[in-house]
Design a protein around this motif. Structure first.
Motif, short mmCIF file in Angstrom:
data_model
loop_
_atom_site.label_atom_id
_atom_site.label_comp_id
_atom_site.label_asym_id
_atom_site.label_seq_id
_atom_site.Cartn_x
_atom_site.Cartn_y
_atom_site.Cartn_z
N LYS A 48 0.79 -1.23 0.00
CA LYS A 48 0.00 0.00 0.00
C LYS A 48 0.83 1.28 0.00
O LYS A 48 0.57 2.19 -0.80
N PRO A 49 1.84 1.44 0.86
CA PRO A 49 2.62 2.69 0.84
C PRO A 49 3.25 2.97 -0.51
O PRO A 49 3.18 4.10 -1.02
N ALA A 50 3.86 1.95 -1.11
CA ALA A 50 4.51 2.14 -2.41
C ALA A 50 3.48 2.40 -3.49
O ALA A 50 3.67 3.25 -4.38
N ALA A 51 2.35 1.67 -3.44
CA ALA A 51 1.30 1.86 -4.45
C ALA A 51 0.74 3.27 -4.41
O ALA A 51 0.49 3.88 -5.45
N GLU A 52 0.55 3.81 -3.22
CA GLU A 52 0.01 5.16 -3.09
C GLU A 52 0.97 6.20 -3.66
O GLU A 52 0.55 7.17 -4.30
N GLN A 53 2.25 6.00 -3.44
CA GLN A 53 3.24 6.92 -3.99
C GLN A 53 3.25 6.90 -5.51
O GLN A 53 3.31 7.93 -6.17
N ILE A 54 3.19 5.71 -6.07
CA ILE A 54 3.23 5.57 -7.53
C ILE A 54 1.92 6.05 -8.15
O ILE A 54 1.91 6.66 -9.23
N GLN A 55 0.80 5.78 -7.47
CA GLN A 55 -0.50 6.25 -7.98
C GLN A 55 -0.52 7.77 -8.15
O GLN A 55 -1.12 8.30 -9.09
N SER A 56 0.12 8.48 -7.24
CA SER A 56 0.07 9.93 -7.24
C SER A 56 0.97 10.56 -8.29
O SER A 56 0.94 11.78 -8.50
N ASN A 57 1.78 9.75 -8.97
CA ASN A 57 2.68 10.28 -10.00
C ASN A 57 1.94 10.37 -11.33
O ASN A 57 1.83 9.41 -12.07
N ASP A 58 1.40 11.58 -11.62
CA ASP A 58 0.61 11.74 -12.84
C ASP A 58 1.47 12.02 -14.07
O ASP A 58 0.95 12.21 -15.17
N VAL A 59 2.80 12.06 -13.89
CA VAL A 59 3.69 12.22 -15.04
C VAL A 59 3.86 10.88 -15.75
O VAL A 59 4.05 10.83 -16.96
N MET A 60 3.79 9.80 -15.00
CA MET A 60 3.95 8.47 -15.57
C MET A 60 2.66 8.02 -16.22
O MET A 60 1.56 8.39 -15.81
N THR A 61 2.78 7.18 -17.25
CA THR A 61 1.61 6.56 -17.86
C THR A 61 1.17 5.38 -17.00
O THR A 61 1.88 4.94 -16.10
N ALA A 62 -0.01 4.87 -17.28
CA ALA A 62 -0.54 3.74 -16.51
C ALA A 62 0.39 2.53 -16.62
O ALA A 62 0.64 1.83 -15.63
N SER A 63 0.90 2.27 -17.82
CA SER A 63 1.78 1.11 -17.98
C SER A 63 3.12 1.31 -17.27
O SER A 63 3.70 0.36 -16.74
N GLU A 64 3.60 2.56 -17.23
CA GLU A 64 4.84 2.85 -16.51
C GLU A 64 4.65 2.67 -15.01
O GLU A 64 5.54 2.15 -14.32
N GLN A 114 2.52 0.65 -13.64
CA GLN A 114 2.40 -0.79 -13.44
C GLN A 114 3.78 -1.44 -13.35
O GLN A 114 4.07 -2.19 -12.42
N THR A 115 4.63 -1.17 -14.33
CA THR A 115 5.97 -1.75 -14.33
C THR A 115 6.77 -1.30 -13.11
O THR A 115 7.51 -2.10 -12.50
N ALA A 116 6.63 -0.03 -12.75
CA ALA A 116 7.37 0.49 -11.60
C ALA A 116 7.00 -0.26 -10.33
O ALA A 116 7.89 -0.67 -9.56
N LEU A 117 5.70 -0.48 -10.09
CA LEU A 117 5.29 -1.17 -8.86
C LEU A 117 5.66 -2.64 -8.92
O LEU A 117 5.98 -3.24 -7.88
N GLU A 118 5.63 -3.25 -10.10
CA GLU A 118 6.05 -4.65 -10.22
C GLU A 118 7.49 -4.81 -9.75
O GLU A 118 7.83 -5.78 -9.06
N ARG A 119 8.34 -3.86 -10.10
CA ARG A 119 9.74 -3.95 -9.72
C ARG A 119 9.97 -3.51 -8.27
O ARG A 119 10.79 -4.10 -7.57
N VAL A 120 9.22 -2.51 -7.83
CA VAL A 120 9.30 -2.12 -6.42
C VAL A 120 8.85 -3.28 -5.53
O VAL A 120 9.42 -3.51 -4.45
N SER A 121 7.85 -4.01 -5.98
CA SER A 121 7.35 -5.15 -5.21
C SER A 121 8.44 -6.20 -5.01
O SER A 121 8.53 -6.82 -3.94
N ILE A 122 9.27 -6.41 -6.02
CA ILE A 122 10.37 -7.37 -5.90
C ILE A 122 11.34 -6.91 -4.82
O ILE A 122 11.75 -7.69 -3.95
#
Length: 230
Positions: A136-152, A154-162
Motif C-alpha cells: 500500500k505505501p509504495a502503491a500510493e506513492q506511484i499512484q500519485s505520479n501523474d507524469v507516468m503513464t498507466a503502464s509505466e 504498473q511496471t514500476a510497482l512490479e519492480r518495487v514489489s520485488i
C-alpha cells in the motif's frame, strides 16, 4: 457427470510418452533419495509466468513457491497460518537452498489491483485486497505520479514489489543470518511476458538490467539428488 479436466489428461499422456521416458532414472533417484534443490524461486501464480518453463529446469532443480504477485510478508511468528513463510522456512532450514530468487513479471493482475483504489473486493473476505495491502505505501506513492503513464506505473510497482519482498525476506532470521555468513544469496528478477525478456536486479543499486547471455558461463551440473538427511 463430474469429469477430470481433459487438457490435464492430454498433457499427462504427453508427459508419460515424452519427458518422463527421458527423465525416468532421474525421477526414480529423486523418489528414492529425496530432493535437494539449490534454488528457491518465489514467483507469481499467474499462468503465463511459470518458472519451470521460463528457466527450462529439470525435475528436482527448483523449489518453487508461487503466490499472488510473488510477495513475501514480513517475519511474523504469531499464531496465524503462514503458508508463504512455511515454504520459505522449509526451503532454507531443511533443504538448505543456496540461492533465493524473487521473480516478478509484467502485466501482473495483483499489482494492477494494488494500483486501482476503486477496485471492488472479489469476495466478502477480500483476501487479495488484504494481501496486496503489503504494498500500500509504495502503491500510493506511484499512484500519485501523474507524469507516468498507466503502464509505466504498473511496471514500476512490479519492480518495487520485488525489492519490497527482498527486504521482507531479510526480516527472517534464517535468511539474514545465512546471508551474512555467505551461505545464501538473494536475487531479484522481472520477466516480461510480452517479449520473453528477463531483467535481473543489481544487488547493490536495485536497478534492473537484461543479462548478457553470451557472457554467462555455465557451471558443471551437480547431482541435485541427495539423501533426505544430507
Amino acid at each position: 457427470m463430474h469429469r477430470f479436466p481433459s487438457p490435464l489428461l492430454d498433457g499427462y499422456r504427453n508427459f508419460m510418452d515424452g519427458r518422463y521416458i527421458e527423465e525416468r532414472e532421474r525421477y526414480r533417484a529423486l523418489a528414492e533419495n529425496g530432493q535437494k534443490p539449490q534454488i528457491l524461486l518465489i514467483a507469481c501464480c499467474d499462468s503465463r509466468a511459470a518458472p519451470e518453463i521460463i528457466f527450462g529446469s529439470r525435475p528436482g532443480e527448483l523449489f518453487v513457491m508461487r503466490n499472488v504477485a510473488n510477495m513475501i510478508p514480513p517475519y511474523e511468528p504469531d499464531g496465524h497460518f503462514h503458508a508463504t513463510s512455511a515454504a520459505l522456512e522449509y526451503a532454507v532450514q531443511s533443504l538448505r537452498v543456496k540461492d533465493i530468487v524473487v521473480m516478478g513479471h509484467g502485466r501482473c493482475g495483483g499489482i494492477q489491483a494494488a494500483l486501482d483504489p476503486a477496485a471492488e473486493p472479489l469476495s466478502p473476505g477480500d483476501f487479495i485486497g488484504r494481501w496486496m495491502s503489503l504494498l500500500k505505501p509504495a502503491a500510493e506513492q506511484i499512484q500519485s505520479n501523474d507524469v507516468m503513464t498507466a503502464s509505466e506505473r504498473q511496471t514500476a510497482l512490479e519492480r518495487v514489489s520485488i525489492r519490497n519482498s527482498i527486504r521482507n525476506l531479510r526480516t527472517f532470521p534464517c535468511v539474514s543470518i545465512l546471508e551474512e555468513r555467505g551461505k545464501l544469496q538473494v536475487h531479484g528478477a522481472w520477466f516480461d511476458i510480452s517479449n520473453g525478456e528477463l531483467w535481473i536486479m543489481d544487488a547493490k543499486t536495485g536497478d534492473f538490467r537484461r543479462p548478457d547471455l553470451e557472457e554467462v558461463v555455465s557451471e558443471p551440473e551437480q547431482d541435485v539428488v541427495a539423501p533426505p538427511d544430507a
